[in-house]
Design an enzyme around this catalytic site. Structure first.
Site, mmCIF file in Angstrom:
data_model
loop_
_atom_site.group_PDB
_atom_site.id
_atom_site.type_symbol
_atom_site.label_atom_id
_atom_site.label_comp_id
_atom_site.label_asym_id
_atom_site.label_seq_id
_atom_site.Cartn_x
_atom_site.Cartn_y
_atom_site.Cartn_z
ATOM 1 N N LYS A 53 0.832 -1.212 0.000
ATOM 2 C CA LYS A 53 0.000 0.000 0.000
ATOM 3 C C LYS A 53 0.866 1.261 0.000
ATOM 4 C CE LYS A 53 -2.474 -2.647 -0.552
ATOM 5 N NZ LYS A 53 -2.490 -4.114 -0.558
ATOM 6 N N GLY A 184 -4.393 -12.051 -10.468
ATOM 7 C CA GLY A 184 -5.090 -11.973 -9.179
ATOM 8 C C GLY A 184 -4.766 -10.642 -8.517
ATOM 9 N N HIS A 446 -23.822 15.563 1.334
ATOM 10 C CA HIS A 446 -23.640 16.029 -0.050
ATOM 11 C C HIS A 446 -22.636 17.172 -0.073
ATOM 12 C CE1 HIS A 446 -24.651 17.092 -4.166
ATOM 13 N NE2 HIS A 446 -24.708 18.364 -3.772
HETATM 14 P P1 FAD Z 1 1.128 -14.205 8.265
HETATM 15 O O1 FAD Z 1 0.909 -12.748 8.192
HETATM 16 O O2 FAD Z 1 1.706 -14.898 7.096
HETATM 17 O O3 FAD Z 1 2.032 -14.435 9.561
HETATM 18 C C1 FAD Z 1 2.543 -15.683 9.898
HETATM 19 C C2 FAD Z 1 3.814 -15.482 10.682
HETATM 20 O O4 FAD Z 1 4.165 -16.722 11.237
HETATM 21 C C3 FAD Z 1 5.006 -15.053 9.842
HETATM 22 O O5 FAD Z 1 5.564 -13.863 10.342
HETATM 23 C C4 FAD Z 1 6.008 -16.211 9.941
HETATM 24 O O6 FAD Z 1 7.355 -15.776 10.014
HETATM 25 C C5 FAD Z 1 5.575 -16.836 11.253
HETATM 26 N N1 FAD Z 1 5.904 -18.256 11.369
HETATM 27 C C6 FAD Z 1 5.594 -19.254 10.500
HETATM 28 N N2 FAD Z 1 6.010 -20.447 10.975
HETATM 29 C C7 FAD Z 1 6.601 -20.189 12.160
HETATM 30 C C8 FAD Z 1 7.218 -20.998 13.136
HETATM 31 N N3 FAD Z 1 7.308 -22.317 13.000
HETATM 32 N N4 FAD Z 1 7.728 -20.385 14.232
HETATM 33 C C9 FAD Z 1 7.667 -19.045 14.397
HETATM 34 N N5 FAD Z 1 7.069 -18.238 13.519
HETATM 35 C C10 FAD Z 1 6.536 -18.791 12.415
HETATM 36 N N6 FAD Z 1 -4.446 -8.788 3.064
HETATM 37 C C11 FAD Z 1 -5.330 -7.790 3.269
HETATM 38 O O7 FAD Z 1 -6.306 -7.980 3.996
HETATM 39 N N7 FAD Z 1 -5.164 -6.557 2.696
HETATM 40 C C12 FAD Z 1 -4.134 -6.293 1.881
HETATM 41 O O8 FAD Z 1 -4.009 -5.183 1.383
HETATM 42 C C13 FAD Z 1 -3.199 -7.326 1.622
HETATM 43 N N8 FAD Z 1 -2.143 -7.105 0.826
HETATM 44 C C14 FAD Z 1 -1.238 -8.110 0.616
HETATM 45 C C15 FAD Z 1 -0.170 -7.855 -0.228
HETATM 46 C C16 FAD Z 1 0.766 -8.834 -0.471
HETATM 47 C C17 FAD Z 1 1.920 -8.551 -1.385
HETATM 48 C C18 FAD Z 1 0.637 -10.095 0.179
HETATM 49 C C19 FAD Z 1 1.670 -11.167 -0.037
HETATM 50 C C20 FAD Z 1 -0.422 -10.362 1.019
HETATM 51 C C21 FAD Z 1 -1.379 -9.363 1.240
HETATM 52 N N9 FAD Z 1 -2.481 -9.577 2.056
HETATM 53 C C22 FAD Z 1 -3.390 -8.584 2.252
HETATM 54 C C23 FAD Z 1 -2.701 -10.871 2.722
HETATM 55 C C24 FAD Z 1 -2.258 -10.808 4.199
HETATM 56 O O9 FAD Z 1 -0.901 -10.429 4.246
HETATM 57 C C25 FAD Z 1 -2.456 -12.167 4.851
HETATM 58 O O10 FAD Z 1 -3.784 -12.600 4.681
HETATM 59 C C26 FAD Z 1 -2.167 -12.063 6.356
HETATM 60 O O11 FAD Z 1 -0.848 -11.625 6.584
HETATM 61 C C27 FAD Z 1 -2.384 -13.417 7.025
HETATM 62 O O12 FAD Z 1 -2.107 -13.308 8.378
HETATM 63 P P2 FAD Z 1 -1.605 -14.565 9.240
HETATM 64 O O13 FAD Z 1 -1.382 -14.048 10.613
HETATM 65 O O14 FAD Z 1 -2.523 -15.700 9.045
HETATM 66 O O15 FAD Z 1 -0.223 -14.999 8.591
HETATM 67 P P1 NAI Z 2 -4.981 -14.877 -6.366
HETATM 68 O O1 NAI Z 2 -5.561 -16.167 -5.963
HETATM 69 O O2 NAI Z 2 -5.673 -13.614 -6.021
HETATM 70 O O3 NAI Z 2 -4.761 -14.859 -7.941
HETATM 71 C C1 NAI Z 2 -3.961 -15.799 -8.590
HETATM 72 C C2 NAI Z 2 -4.247 -15.744 -10.079
HETATM 73 O O4 NAI Z 2 -3.294 -16.551 -10.734
HETATM 74 C C3 NAI Z 2 -5.639 -16.268 -10.440
HETATM 75 O O5 NAI Z 2 -6.239 -15.391 -11.338
HETATM 76 C C4 NAI Z 2 -5.327 -17.623 -11.055
HETATM 77 O O6 NAI Z 2 -6.276 -18.017 -12.020
HETATM 78 C C5 NAI Z 2 -3.970 -17.346 -11.689
HETATM 79 N N1 NAI Z 2 -3.162 -18.525 -11.931
HETATM 80 C C6 NAI Z 2 -3.043 -19.642 -11.169
HETATM 81 N N2 NAI Z 2 -2.171 -20.505 -11.733
HETATM 82 C C7 NAI Z 2 -1.719 -19.910 -12.863
HETATM 83 C C8 NAI Z 2 -0.785 -20.287 -13.861
HETATM 84 N N3 NAI Z 2 -0.140 -21.442 -13.803
HETATM 85 N N4 NAI Z 2 -0.551 -19.429 -14.881
HETATM 86 C C9 NAI Z 2 -1.206 -18.241 -14.949
HETATM 87 N N5 NAI Z 2 -2.105 -17.834 -14.027
HETATM 88 C C10 NAI Z 2 -2.344 -18.657 -12.992
HETATM 89 O O7 NAI Z 2 -3.494 -14.922 -5.778
HETATM 90 P P2 NAI Z 2 -2.407 -13.778 -5.577
HETATM 91 O O8 NAI Z 2 -2.642 -12.641 -6.484
HETATM 92 O O9 NAI Z 2 -1.107 -14.472 -5.600
HETATM 93 O O10 NAI Z 2 -2.724 -13.297 -4.101
HETATM 94 C C11 NAI Z 2 -2.756 -14.231 -3.030
HETATM 95 C C12 NAI Z 2 -3.675 -13.761 -1.969
HETATM 96 O O11 NAI Z 2 -3.103 -12.681 -1.243
HETATM 97 C C13 NAI Z 2 -4.991 -13.188 -2.482
HETATM 98 O O12 NAI Z 2 -5.913 -14.200 -2.786
HETATM 99 C C14 NAI Z 2 -5.450 -12.382 -1.343
HETATM 100 O O13 NAI Z 2 -6.099 -13.227 -0.434
HETATM 101 C C15 NAI Z 2 -4.155 -11.867 -0.736
HETATM 102 N N6 NAI Z 2 -3.924 -10.467 -1.126
HETATM 103 C C16 NAI Z 2 -4.863 -9.537 -0.791
HETATM 104 C C17 NAI Z 2 -4.708 -8.229 -1.147
HETATM 105 C C18 NAI Z 2 -5.765 -7.253 -0.805
HETATM 106 O O14 NAI Z 2 -6.606 -7.565 0.027
HETATM 107 N N7 NAI Z 2 -5.773 -6.067 -1.383
HETATM 108 C C19 NAI Z 2 -3.531 -7.758 -1.863
HETATM 109 C C20 NAI Z 2 -2.620 -8.825 -2.210
HETATM 110 C C21 NAI Z 2 -2.817 -10.108 -1.807
#
Ligand code: FAD
Ligand code: NAI
Length: 467
Positions: A53, A184, A446
């Site tokens: 973000k 995605g 508004h």
């Molecule tokens: P995680 O955040 O993955 O945390 C798990 C933690 O566990 C990690 O820090 C890891 O190091 C630790 N861990 C794992 N195994 C062990 C172990 N054995 N011992 C100690 N520590 C361990 N979601 C949104 O809602 N809004 C967004 O805008 C958004 N943007 C995203 C952008 C990107 C690029 C990505 C990759 C994800 C995004 N997400 C977003 C998804 C969001 O980050 C995840 O859904 C969320 O972080 C999940 O939370 P969690 O606590 O389940 O796991």
């Molecule tokens: P995604 O599940 O959103 O999208 C993956 C895309 O890849 C799909 O359109 C799928 O059809 C395609 N795909 C799968 N296999 C493929 C292949 N072999 N070749 C080409 N296309 C293929 O997964 P993404 O974007 O990796 O994000 C993972 C998750 O992280 C999201 O589902 C979301 O839960 C979370 N996230 C949330 C954000 C937010 O809330 N703004 C921002 C970023 C991530």
């Protein structure tokens, strides 16, 4: 070897883990959170929601300064300072992760640094970076270990030329050509960042549509908006391999339906085809915690198949979102504390933080049709919203789906300026099982974009007024 007793030990310090730990502290439970990263906050704060973000915000302003500002009578010639953009991102992330440490102290939560492993009922062994091992005892263990990027055979992520989302948050330069695999949320958000900063972006998607799961009318409008910004889509295309060299990547793909293969020359490739649950070296087998075929931990109200072991967040089924992990966390700990709690996954909102933004909650039209549910739809375009008009931000619409008989709001789908900040109104309304008429008859200020929410609800009964 020290032994420490807790009411609850949480493995993982992401939005699931840290919220569970803080709630446990608030409820007077003695809680420890085991996290192996050097900072708390998990994927979301370190390499997910927050840094993405930060870059989306900065790159949006850069794009506006490069184009839209001139429409408003502001002539500037912006120059990109990528190191500074990356620095401010890292500083913001650092402040946020420190904030969690502060909240842990405030709520008397112990952060045990290291990798946690379940070694038996109520036992978690933590191995610190220096190899020191501590064994913790707990009446309840909560698994909150999150997820990691899914891999694709033939596309080896090296974080140099072929990157996953973590690498794409820190590219050292603006790519000439970025190829994104997967249309995605990650692919489109991070693809947008680099597109706005000047990269040519090609998105290769296996399906014949973008963003599966999004209402298809919304997805089509979203694809049109991104195409207008210069993003190129190759839908229904299968990636067969990617070869990285020092200078770039040769990526081969072919139509899923059959046909000739082609090679795309890219400076960088972003692999973003979904995420998989992370349970490596967790010792699940020692206590009999089952996982499903895809590696998720099946749960019943967060209880796993092993007594006293719970799981929340990305590692269990449901949307992989930070706010969903947070909901799981609070509900799970309240259940552990003997309270009543539940999470309604139908009311977890989704947002894509592009420009325009996309947001939705509840059922899509496709889901309602598949369920055979009779519904009415009201729609309102931002071209007819006065605030959007004066701000020159008229792309998009709000669509409200309501039950044909009871008028209960079943789903809301929107694309437009800052809709991320507006979807919450419908989450509250739907949590209270509001009818579309409840929204239609609620006075909104508004001129605001939020009037579009009301006008779309008015549209359900055909009495939309603004034009
Ligand atoms: P995680 O955040 O993955 O945390 C798990 C933690 O566990 C990690 O820090 C890891 O190091 C630790 N861990 C794992 N195994 C062990 C172990 N054995 N011992 C100690 N520590 C361990 N979601 C949104 O809602 N809004 C967004 O805008 C958004 N943007 C995203 C952008 C990107 C690029 C990505 C990759 C994800 C995004 N997400 C977003 C998804 C969001 O980050 C995840 O859904 C969320 O972080 C999940 O939370 P969690 O606590 O389940 O796991
Ligand atoms: P995604 O599940 O959103 O999208 C993956 C895309 O890849 C799909 O359109 C799928 O059809 C395609 N795909 C799968 N296999 C493929 C292949 N072999 N070749 C080409 N296309 C293929 O997964 P993404 O974007 O990796 O994000 C993972 C998750 O992280 C999201 O589902 C979301 O839960 C979370 N996230 C949330 C954000 C937010 O809330 N703004 C921002 C970023 C991530």
């Amino acid at each position: 070897m020290a032994e420490t007793n807790y009411d609850i030990v949480i493995i993982g310090g992401g939005p699931g883990g840290y919220n569970a730990a803080i709630r446990a502290g608030q409820l007077g439970l003695r809680a420890a959170c085991v996290e192996m990263r050097v900072t708390l906050g998990g994927t979301c704060l370190n390499v997910g929601c927050m840094p993405s973000k930060a870059l989306l915000h900065a790159s949006d302003l850069f794009a506006q300064a490069s184009g839209e500002f001139a429409t408003l009578g502001i002539d500037v010639a912006p120059k990109l300072n990528l190191p500074q953009m990356m620095k401010q991102k890292s500083e913001s992330v650092g402040a946020l992760t420190k904030g969690i440490e502060f909240l842990f102290k405030k709520n008397k939560v112990d952060w045990i640094r290291g990798a946690g492993k379940i070694t038996g009922p109520g036992k978690v062994e933590v191995t610190a970076e220096d190899g020191a091992v501590t064994t913790l005892s707990a009446r309840n263990i909560v698994i909150a270990t999150g997820s990691e990027p899914a891999s694709l055979p033939g596309v080896a992520v090296d974080q140099t030329r072929i990157v996953d989302s973590t690498g794409a948050l820190s590219l050292p330069e603006v790519p000439g050509h970025l190829v994104v695999i997967g249309a995605g949320i990650i692919g489109l958000e991070l693809g947008s960042v680099w597109r706005r900063l000047g990269a040519k972006v090609t998105v290769v998607e296996f399906l014949d549509r973008i963003t599966p799961g999004m209402d298809s009318e919304l997805a089509k409008a979203f694809q049109r908006a991104l195409t207008k910004q210069g993003m190129v889509f190759k839908l229904g295309a299968k990636v067969t391999g990617a070869t990285a060299s020092k200078k770039g990547v040769a990526l081969t793909c072919e139509p899923v339906a059959g046909g000739g293969a082609e090679t795309l020359d890219a400076d960088y490739v972003l692999l973003a085809i979904g995420r998989r649950p992370f349970t490596d070296n967790l010792g699940l087998e020692t206590v009999g915690v089952e996982t499903d075929k895809r590696g998720f931990i099946p749960t019943d109200h967060f209880r796993t198949s092993a007594d006293g072991v719970w799981a929340i967040g990305d590692v269990i089924l449901g949307p992989m979102l930070a706010h969903k992990a947070e909901e799981d966390a609070v509900a799970c700990v309240e259940l552990i504390a003997g309270k009543y709690a539940h999470v309604d996954y139908n009311l977890v909102p989704n947002v894509v933080y592009t420009a325009p933004e996309v947001a939705w909650v509840g059922k899509t039209e496709e889901q309602l049709k598949a369920e055979g549910r009779a519904y009415k739809a009201g729609k309102f375009p931002f071209t007819a919203n006065s605030r959007a008009k004066i701000n020159h931000e008229t792309e998009g619409f709000v669509k409200v789906l309501a039950d044909a008989v009871t008028d209960e709001v079943l789903g809301v789908h929107m694309m437009g300026p800052q809709v991320s900040e507006m979807i919450g109104e419908y989450c509250v309304a739907m949590a209270f099982r509001a009818a579309s008429e409840d929204i239609a008859r609620t006075c909104h200020p508004h001129p605001t974009r939020s009037e579009a929410l009301r006008q779309a609800a008015m549209g359900v009964e055909g009495w939309t007024m603004q034009a």
